[in-house]
Design a protein around this motif. Sequence first.
Motif, PDB file in Angstrom:
ATOM      1  N   LEU A   1      -3.661  -0.256   0.902  1.00  0.00           N
ATOM      2  CA  LEU A   1      -3.472  -0.921  -0.462  1.00  0.00           C
ATOM      3  C   LEU A   1      -2.427  -1.474  -0.437  1.00  0.00           C
ATOM      4  O   LEU A   1      -2.218  -1.897  -1.505  1.00  0.00           O
ATOM      5  CB  LEU A   1      -4.271   0.020  -1.488  1.00  0.00           C
ATOM      6  N   LYS A   2      -1.219  -0.129   0.040  1.00  0.00           N
ATOM      7  CA  LYS A   2      -0.422  -0.263  -1.200  1.00  0.00           C
ATOM      8  C   LYS A   2       0.821  -1.670  -0.226  1.00  0.00           C
ATOM      9  O   LYS A   2       1.024  -2.509  -0.204  1.00  0.00           O
ATOM     10  CB  LYS A   2       0.716   0.883  -0.393  1.00  0.00           C
ATOM     11  N   GLN A   3       0.345  -1.258   0.898  1.00  0.00           N
ATOM     12  CA  GLN A   3       1.035  -2.752   3.050  1.00  0.00           C
ATOM     13  C   GLN A   3      -0.411  -3.839   2.106  1.00  0.00           C
ATOM     14  O   GLN A   3       0.914  -5.109   1.940  1.00  0.00           O
ATOM     15  CB  GLN A   3       0.595  -1.973   3.054  1.00  0.00           C
ATOM     16  N   MET A   4      -1.011  -3.874   1.580  1.00  0.00           N
ATOM     17  CA  MET A   4      -1.426  -5.527   0.579  1.00  0.00           C
ATOM     18  C   MET A   4      -0.975  -5.711  -0.550  1.00  0.00           C
ATOM     19  O   MET A   4      -0.704  -7.272  -0.711  1.00  0.00           O
ATOM     20  CB  MET A   4      -3.455  -5.076   0.563  1.00  0.00           C
ATOM     21  N   LYS A   5      -0.293  -4.909  -1.185  1.00  0.00           N
ATOM     22  CA  LYS A   5       0.107  -5.254  -2.802  1.00  0.00           C
ATOM     23  C   LYS A   5       1.060  -5.541  -2.499  1.00  0.00           C
ATOM     24  O   LYS A   5       1.869  -6.298  -2.798  1.00  0.00           O
ATOM     25  CB  LYS A   5      -0.168  -4.045  -3.777  1.00  0.00           C
ATOM     26  N   ASP A   6       2.277  -5.349  -1.292  1.00  0.00           N
ATOM     27  CA  ASP A   6       3.525  -5.666  -0.849  1.00  0.00           C
ATOM     28  C   ASP A   6       3.228  -6.443  -0.716  1.00  0.00           C
ATOM     29  O   ASP A   6       3.690  -7.414  -0.965  1.00  0.00           O
ATOM     30  CB  ASP A   6       4.431  -4.577   0.332  1.00  0.00           C
ATOM     31  N   ARG A   7       2.379  -7.274   0.582  1.00  0.00           N
ATOM     32  CA  ARG A   7       2.336  -8.892   1.143  1.00  0.00           C
ATOM     33  C   ARG A   7       1.882  -9.708  -0.328  1.00  0.00           C
ATOM     34  O   ARG A   7       2.602 -10.550  -0.663  1.00  0.00           O
ATOM     35  CB  ARG A   7       0.751  -8.399   1.420  1.00  0.00           C
ATOM     36  N   MET A   8       0.894  -9.058  -1.230  1.00  0.00           N
ATOM     37  CA  MET A   8       1.280  -9.902  -2.555  1.00  0.00           C
ATOM     38  C   MET A   8       1.874 -10.346  -3.590  1.00  0.00           C
ATOM     39  O   MET A   8       2.164 -11.004  -4.063  1.00  0.00           O
ATOM     40  CB  MET A   8      -0.327  -9.309  -2.935  1.00  0.00           C
ATOM     41  N   ASN A   9       2.939  -9.528  -3.920  1.00  0.00           N
ATOM     42  CA  ASN A   9       3.660  -9.068  -4.356  1.00  0.00           C
ATOM     43  C   ASN A   9       5.096 -10.309  -3.640  1.00  0.00           C
ATOM     44  O   ASN A   9       5.615 -10.701  -4.819  1.00  0.00           O
ATOM     45  CB  ASN A   9       4.522  -7.740  -4.186  1.00  0.00           C
ATOM     46  N   LYS A  10       5.367 -10.058  -2.345  1.00  0.00           N
ATOM     47  CA  LYS A  10       5.686 -11.172  -2.164  1.00  0.00           C
ATOM     48  C   LYS A  10       5.806 -12.752  -2.441  1.00  0.00           C
ATOM     49  O   LYS A  10       6.430 -13.350  -2.420  1.00  0.00           O
ATOM     50  CB  LYS A  10       5.255 -10.940  -0.471  1.00  0.00           C
ATOM     51  N   ILE A  11       4.301 -13.036  -2.108  1.00  0.00           N
ATOM     52  CA  ILE A  11       4.153 -14.081  -2.712  1.00  0.00           C
ATOM     53  C   ILE A  11       3.673 -14.663  -3.925  1.00  0.00           C
ATOM     54  O   ILE A  11       4.249 -15.991  -4.045  1.00  0.00           O
ATOM     55  CB  ILE A  11       2.395 -14.110  -2.103  1.00  0.00           C
ATOM     56  N   LEU A  12       3.449 -13.315  -4.362  1.00  0.00           N
ATOM     57  CA  LEU A  12       3.285 -13.268  -5.717  1.00  0.00           C
ATOM     58  C   LEU A  12       5.623 -14.008  -6.496  1.00  0.00           C
ATOM     59  O   LEU A  12       6.168 -14.567  -6.922  1.00  0.00           O
ATOM     60  CB  LEU A  12       3.554 -12.322  -6.809  1.00  0.00           C
TER      61      LEU A  12
END
Length: 198
Positions: free
Chosen positions: A23-34
């Motif tokens: 889940l943390k890995q997923m959020k990190d990737r989404m943060n990069k998009i943001l």
Amino acid sequence: MKYLVRRKVLKMLIQNKNKELLLKQMKDRMNKILNSFKKFVSKIRIGTANTEILDDITVEYYEKKIKLYHIASIEINNRNTILIKPWEENLLPLIEKSILKSNIGIVPVNNGQLLKIVIPNLTEERRKELIRMNNIKLEHSKIILRNIRKEYNKIMKLKIIDIDTFNRYKKHINTVTREYICLIENILNKKNKEIRKI
């Protein structure tokens, strides 16, 4: 028996930890998009001076690429003018060349001491074009976020046997994805409002 219980508990803890890491890995990737989306929006010229349009400009100096803001002072002079004053006089033509080679589409004015960048006012046609481009970028970013969601739902499905636990994680992943989509939509709506207003 106690050993088996401890082993089972330990296994569950490891599995839960792995899921939380995912889940943390997923959020990190989404943060990069943001963050990428924020950067894209910050560089849009809307007829007012914004030094962020120069953030990616590098200058070739002693065979090294150096960020512009490391070798010059950059300040907003008025509503639509940016002044760039190099810390060394010999840097002026190099900075001018770098700006001309960049994709910001502005020709700086060189007075021999500093560079002046005048941001032109937006025409109605340009406003419409910017909003159209922004909306395309928004849709592209949303597709990437949804693909990340799809990918992590698949991973969780492989890792979780219990259907209730999987549904709980799936719900959480969907909620996080909606939050990120909402964040980029809000950023874009604010920028499009600025574009229409100016």
